[in-house]
Scaffold this motif. Structure first.
Motif, PDB file in Angstrom:
ATOM      1  N   VAL A  56       0.852  -1.184   0.000  1.00  0.00           N
ATOM      2  CA  VAL A  56       0.000   0.000   0.000  1.00  0.00           C
ATOM      3  C   VAL A  56       0.890   1.237   0.000  1.00  0.00           C
ATOM      4  CG1 VAL A  56      -1.959  -1.091   1.152  1.00  0.00           C
ATOM      5  CG2 VAL A  56      -0.180  -0.041   2.519  1.00  0.00           C
ATOM      6  N   SER A  57       0.415   2.252  -0.680  1.00  0.00           N
ATOM      7  CA  SER A  57       1.148   3.527  -0.734  1.00  0.00           C
ATOM      8  C   SER A  57       0.129   4.655  -0.642  1.00  0.00           C
ATOM      9  CB  SER A  57       1.967   3.628  -2.023  1.00  0.00           C
ATOM     10  OG  SER A  57       1.139   3.409  -3.158  1.00  0.00           O
ATOM     11  N   PRO A  58      -0.449   4.849   0.538  1.00  0.00           N
ATOM     12  CA  PRO A  58      -1.527   5.834   0.675  1.00  0.00           C
ATOM     13  C   PRO A  58      -1.044   7.251   0.386  1.00  0.00           C
ATOM     14  CG  PRO A  58      -0.784   5.108   2.828  1.00  0.00           C
ATOM     15  CD  PRO A  58      -0.109   4.237   1.827  1.00  0.00           C
ATOM     16  N   HIS A  59      -1.861   8.006  -0.330  1.00  0.00           N
ATOM     17  CA  HIS A  59      -1.549   9.408  -0.565  1.00  0.00           C
ATOM     18  C   HIS A  59      -2.858  10.180  -0.660  1.00  0.00           C
ATOM     19  CE1 HIS A  59      -2.207   7.794  -4.627  1.00  0.00           C
ATOM     20  NE2 HIS A  59      -2.594   9.005  -4.952  1.00  0.00           N
ATOM     21  N   GLY A 170       1.073  13.506  -2.126  1.00  0.00           N
ATOM     22  CA  GLY A 170       2.043  13.805  -3.155  1.00  0.00           C
ATOM     23  C   GLY A 170       3.084  12.741  -3.412  1.00  0.00           C
ATOM     24  N   ALA A 171       2.747  11.470  -3.242  1.00  0.00           N
ATOM     25  CA  ALA A 171       3.711  10.413  -3.534  1.00  0.00           C
ATOM     26  C   ALA A 171       4.033  10.431  -5.024  1.00  0.00           C
ATOM     27  CB  ALA A 171       3.139   9.062  -3.130  1.00  0.00           C
ATOM     28  N   VAL A 172       5.319  10.522  -5.341  1.00  0.00           N
ATOM     29  CA  VAL A 172       5.760  10.577  -6.733  1.00  0.00           C
ATOM     30  C   VAL A 172       6.638   9.364  -7.000  1.00  0.00           C
ATOM     31  CG1 VAL A 172       7.024  11.870  -8.480  1.00  0.00           C
ATOM     32  CG2 VAL A 172       5.656  13.085  -6.767  1.00  0.00           C
ATOM     33  N   PHE A 173       6.287   8.580  -8.036  1.00  0.00           N
ATOM     34  CA  PHE A 173       7.039   7.389  -8.392  1.00  0.00           C
ATOM     35  C   PHE A 173       7.546   7.513  -9.818  1.00  0.00           C
ATOM     36  CE2 PHE A 173       3.796   5.685  -5.363  1.00  0.00           C
ATOM     37  CZ  PHE A 173       4.668   5.284  -4.365  1.00  0.00           C
ATOM     38  N   SER A 174       8.713   6.951 -10.053  1.00  0.00           N
ATOM     39  CA  SER A 174       9.200   6.822 -11.421  1.00  0.00           C
ATOM     40  C   SER A 174       8.379   5.749 -12.125  1.00  0.00           C
ATOM     41  CB  SER A 174      10.680   6.437 -11.419  1.00  0.00           C
ATOM     42  OG  SER A 174      10.839   5.112 -10.924  1.00  0.00           O
ATOM     43  N   SER A 175       8.546   5.635 -13.447  1.00  0.00           N
ATOM     44  CA  SER A 175       7.786   4.624 -14.187  1.00  0.00           C
ATOM     45  C   SER A 175       8.122   3.222 -13.697  1.00  0.00           C
ATOM     46  CB  SER A 175       8.073   4.745 -15.684  1.00  0.00           C
ATOM     47  OG  SER A 175       9.460   4.582 -15.951  1.00  0.00           O
ATOM     48  N   GLU A 176       9.399   2.963 -13.385  1.00  0.00           N
ATOM     49  CA  GLU A 176       9.785   1.654 -12.866  1.00  0.00           C
ATOM     50  C   GLU A 176       9.170   1.410 -11.498  1.00  0.00           C
ATOM     51  OE1 GLU A 176      14.014   1.595 -12.881  1.00  0.00           O
ATOM     52  OE2 GLU A 176      14.168   1.063 -15.007  1.00  0.00           O
ATOM     53  N   GLU A 203      16.945  -7.421 -11.791  1.00  0.00           N
ATOM     54  CA  GLU A 203      16.570  -7.841 -10.452  1.00  0.00           C
ATOM     55  C   GLU A 203      17.282  -7.016  -9.394  1.00  0.00           C
ATOM     56  OE1 GLU A 203      16.628 -11.944  -7.768  1.00  0.00           O
ATOM     57  OE2 GLU A 203      16.712 -12.047  -9.965  1.00  0.00           O
ATOM     58  N   SER A 204      18.547  -6.704  -9.609  1.00  0.00           N
ATOM     59  CA  SER A 204      19.295  -5.903  -8.629  1.00  0.00           C
ATOM     60  C   SER A 204      18.716  -4.500  -8.505  1.00  0.00           C
ATOM     61  CB  SER A 204      20.771  -5.832  -9.021  1.00  0.00           C
ATOM     62  OG  SER A 204      20.928  -5.224 -10.299  1.00  0.00           O
ATOM     63  N   THR A 205      18.248  -3.947  -9.628  1.00  0.00           N
ATOM     64  CA  THR A 205      17.624  -2.616  -9.576  1.00  0.00           C
ATOM     65  C   THR A 205      16.319  -2.660  -8.796  1.00  0.00           C
ATOM     66  OG1 THR A 205      18.605  -1.938 -11.676  1.00  0.00           O
ATOM     67  CG2 THR A 205      16.641  -0.748 -10.962  1.00  0.00           C
ATOM     68  N   VAL A 206      15.521  -3.697  -9.037  1.00  0.00           N
ATOM     69  CA  VAL A 206      14.260  -3.848  -8.307  1.00  0.00           C
ATOM     70  C   VAL A 206      14.520  -3.975  -6.819  1.00  0.00           C
ATOM     71  CG1 VAL A 206      12.393  -5.489  -7.827  1.00  0.00           C
ATOM     72  CG2 VAL A 206      12.837  -4.760 -10.158  1.00  0.00           C
ATOM     73  N   ARG A 207      15.478  -4.800  -6.457  1.00  0.00           N
ATOM     74  CA  ARG A 207      15.791  -4.992  -5.040  1.00  0.00           C
ATOM     75  C   ARG A 207      16.173  -3.662  -4.389  1.00  0.00           C
ATOM     76  NH1 ARG A 207      17.059  -9.826  -2.649  1.00  0.00           N
ATOM     77  NH2 ARG A 207      17.344 -10.743  -4.733  1.00  0.00           N
ATOM     78  N   ARG A 208      17.016  -2.897  -5.074  1.00  0.00           N
ATOM     79  CA  ARG A 208      17.471  -1.612  -4.533  1.00  0.00           C
ATOM     80  C   ARG A 208      16.312  -0.607  -4.450  1.00  0.00           C
ATOM     81  NH1 ARG A 208      20.922  -0.986  -7.993  1.00  0.00           N
ATOM     82  NH2 ARG A 208      19.925   0.548  -9.376  1.00  0.00           N
ATOM     83  N   ARG A 209      15.485  -0.555  -5.512  1.00  0.00           N
ATOM     84  CA  ARG A 209      14.367   0.392  -5.518  1.00  0.00           C
ATOM     85  C   ARG A 209      13.340   0.055  -4.443  1.00  0.00           C
ATOM     86  NH1 ARG A 209      13.729   2.883 -10.706  1.00  0.00           N
ATOM     87  NH2 ARG A 209      15.784   3.716 -11.240  1.00  0.00           N
ATOM     88  N   LEU A 210      13.018  -1.219  -4.305  1.00  0.00           N
ATOM     89  CA  LEU A 210      12.006  -1.611  -3.328  1.00  0.00           C
ATOM     90  C   LEU A 210      12.495  -1.351  -1.911  1.00  0.00           C
ATOM     91  CD1 LEU A 210       9.302  -2.800  -2.583  1.00  0.00           C
ATOM     92  CD2 LEU A 210      10.261  -5.091  -2.883  1.00  0.00           C
ATOM     93  N   ASP A 211      13.745  -1.667  -1.634  1.00  0.00           N
ATOM     94  CA  ASP A 211      14.296  -1.375  -0.308  1.00  0.00           C
ATOM     95  C   ASP A 211      14.207   0.116  -0.008  1.00  0.00           C
ATOM     96  OD1 ASP A 211      14.833  -4.015   0.131  1.00  0.00           O
ATOM     97  OD2 ASP A 211      17.002  -3.859  -0.111  1.00  0.00           O
ATOM     98  N   ALA A 212      14.511   0.953  -0.997  1.00  0.00           N
ATOM     99  CA  ALA A 212      14.447   2.407  -0.794  1.00  0.00           C
ATOM    100  C   ALA A 212      13.015   2.864  -0.554  1.00  0.00           C
ATOM    101  CB  ALA A 212      15.043   3.129  -1.999  1.00  0.00           C
ATOM    102  N   LEU A 213      12.072   2.320  -1.316  1.00  0.00           N
ATOM    103  CA  LEU A 213      10.671   2.700  -1.137  1.00  0.00           C
ATOM    104  C   LEU A 213      10.170   2.355   0.260  1.00  0.00           C
ATOM    105  CD1 LEU A 213       9.193   1.549  -4.571  1.00  0.00           C
ATOM    106  CD2 LEU A 213       9.412   3.908  -3.771  1.00  0.00           C
ATOM    107  N   GLU A 217       9.422   4.950   3.605  1.00  0.00           N
ATOM    108  CA  GLU A 217       8.010   4.920   4.012  1.00  0.00           C
ATOM    109  C   GLU A 217       7.083   5.423   2.921  1.00  0.00           C
ATOM    110  OE1 GLU A 217       7.580   6.869   7.819  1.00  0.00           O
ATOM    111  OE2 GLU A 217       9.683   6.422   8.238  1.00  0.00           O
ATOM    112  N   ARG A 218       7.463   5.164   1.669  1.00  0.00           N
ATOM    113  CA  ARG A 218       6.592   5.488   0.549  1.00  0.00           C
ATOM    114  C   ARG A 218       5.726   4.291   0.174  1.00  0.00           C
ATOM    115  NH1 ARG A 218      10.773   7.193  -3.736  1.00  0.00           N
ATOM    116  NH2 ARG A 218       8.947   7.743  -4.997  1.00  0.00           N
TER     117      ARG A 218
END
Length: 321
Positions: A56-59, A170-176, A203-213, A217-218
């Motif tokens: 979930v990413s409530p905004h 105002g949650a802003v996400f890149s296309s990925e 896969e490494s990019t996804v892992r890094r992006r998801l950990d950051a998200l 707390e996005r």
């Protein structure tokens, strides 16, 4: 009534509440149970929908809606509200306002949402909307004493602070990132490889992006489970009045109980609302009348939940397509 889970299944559900993406091997290590047994039982819980893991990413502005329904139209009216993407939960309960829901709406859309879209739901009348001003606990933090604090800490990969309304706009996400979040909203346990294919990246990019998200707390990963299967079949919404200077103290006092799934301060005629789940009506009586927090309240209106049509963004089984 749903069948009560046994001890190990309840602990597996608790582990998924601590981290819905935890590997079965890690859960087995923390619970000190055989990995094959944990994987088999956990997969069964997910396959049958007893536990659902989603992102979930409530905004937007969080609103608590309360309304009455015309005779015979309560369920269809609540269903129409539950299936909307803005709705995080939708309940039918006892009391003068039987329809209760939490929605998140972009501020610019509020007039259209309230006066056109909500007014157009057949059967709904006397609808009020109050703004959530502070959360003391949200459902993604709720862990009703299924695990020890040490077990929870061993599983949780990120801190789980209570998100606040000011941080959900105002949650802003890149296309990925949008592709990753969209896939996780359908299944919060999708593998990094599956997410990489959905997002068209590595896969490494996804892992890094998801950990950051998650760290920022996005995005929150939630394990949604009916309280009844955990031995807590009685659910109630407490609408609490108190003096303004006591709101924060009362909200924090509510957190001492694992029965409290959700607690928030709000505008309007009530200063706080709490969603509580308990083993029986006697426990509800004691919780409302004898708990320390109740000494800070001027009055409490208790409505017993009759039906949850949506929890934490997950529709009731009969409403899923």
């Amino acid at each position: 009534m749903p069948a009560l889970l046994d001890s190990l299944d309840r602990r597996i559900a608790g582990a998924l509440q601590a981290d819905g993406r935890a590997p079965w091997r890690r859960i087995a290590e923390v619970l000190d149970a055989p990995e094959r047994t944990v994987a088999r039982r956990g997969t069964q819980l997910l396959r049958t929908g007893v536990v659902t893991v989603i992102a979930v990413s409530p905004h937007g502005v969080p609103l608590l809606l309360r309304g009455t329904c015309q005779a015979g139209l309560g369920r269809p009216a609540a269903t129409a509200l539950a299936v909307r993407p803005e709705t995080s939960f939708c309940y039918l309960s006892t009391g003068p306002r039987e329809l209760v829901a939490e929605v998140f709406c972009d501020r610019a859309r509020l007039p259209t949402f309230m006066f056109d879209e909500m007014a157009g739901i057949p059967g709904v009348q006397d609808l009020t909307a109050d703004t959530v001003t502070r959360y003391y606990r949200t459902v993604h933090e709720w862990q009703p004493d299924l695990l020890t604090s040490a077990e929870t800490a061993a599983l949780a990969p990120f801190p789980q602070p209570t998100p606040q309304p000011r941080r959900t706009e105002g949650a802003v996400f890149s296309s990925e990132e949008r592709a990753i979040v969209r896939a996780l909203r359908e299944d919060g346990r999708r593998t990094h490889d599956e997410l990489a294919r959905a997002a068209g990246t590595s896969e490494s990019t996804v892992r890094r992006r998801l950990d950051a998200l998650r760290r920022e707390e996005r995005v929150f990963i939630r394990a949604v489970v009916e309280p009844a299967v955990l031995g807590l079949p009685v659910e109630a919404l407490l609408w609490i009045r108190c003096r303004p200077h006591r709101v924060d103290g009362l909200g924090r006092a509510l957190l001492s109980s694992p029965f409290v799934r959700y607690a928030a301060a709000m505008t309007g005629e009530y200063q706080l609302v709490a969603d509580v789940t308990l083993p029986d009506i006697a426990a509800l009586h004691d919780f409302v009348g004898s708990s320390q927090w109740s000494r800070l309240a001027d009055s409490v209106h208790t409505g017993v939940l009759l039906k949850a049509l949506k929890r934490s963004g997950v529709l009731a089984p009969e409403l899923r397509s």
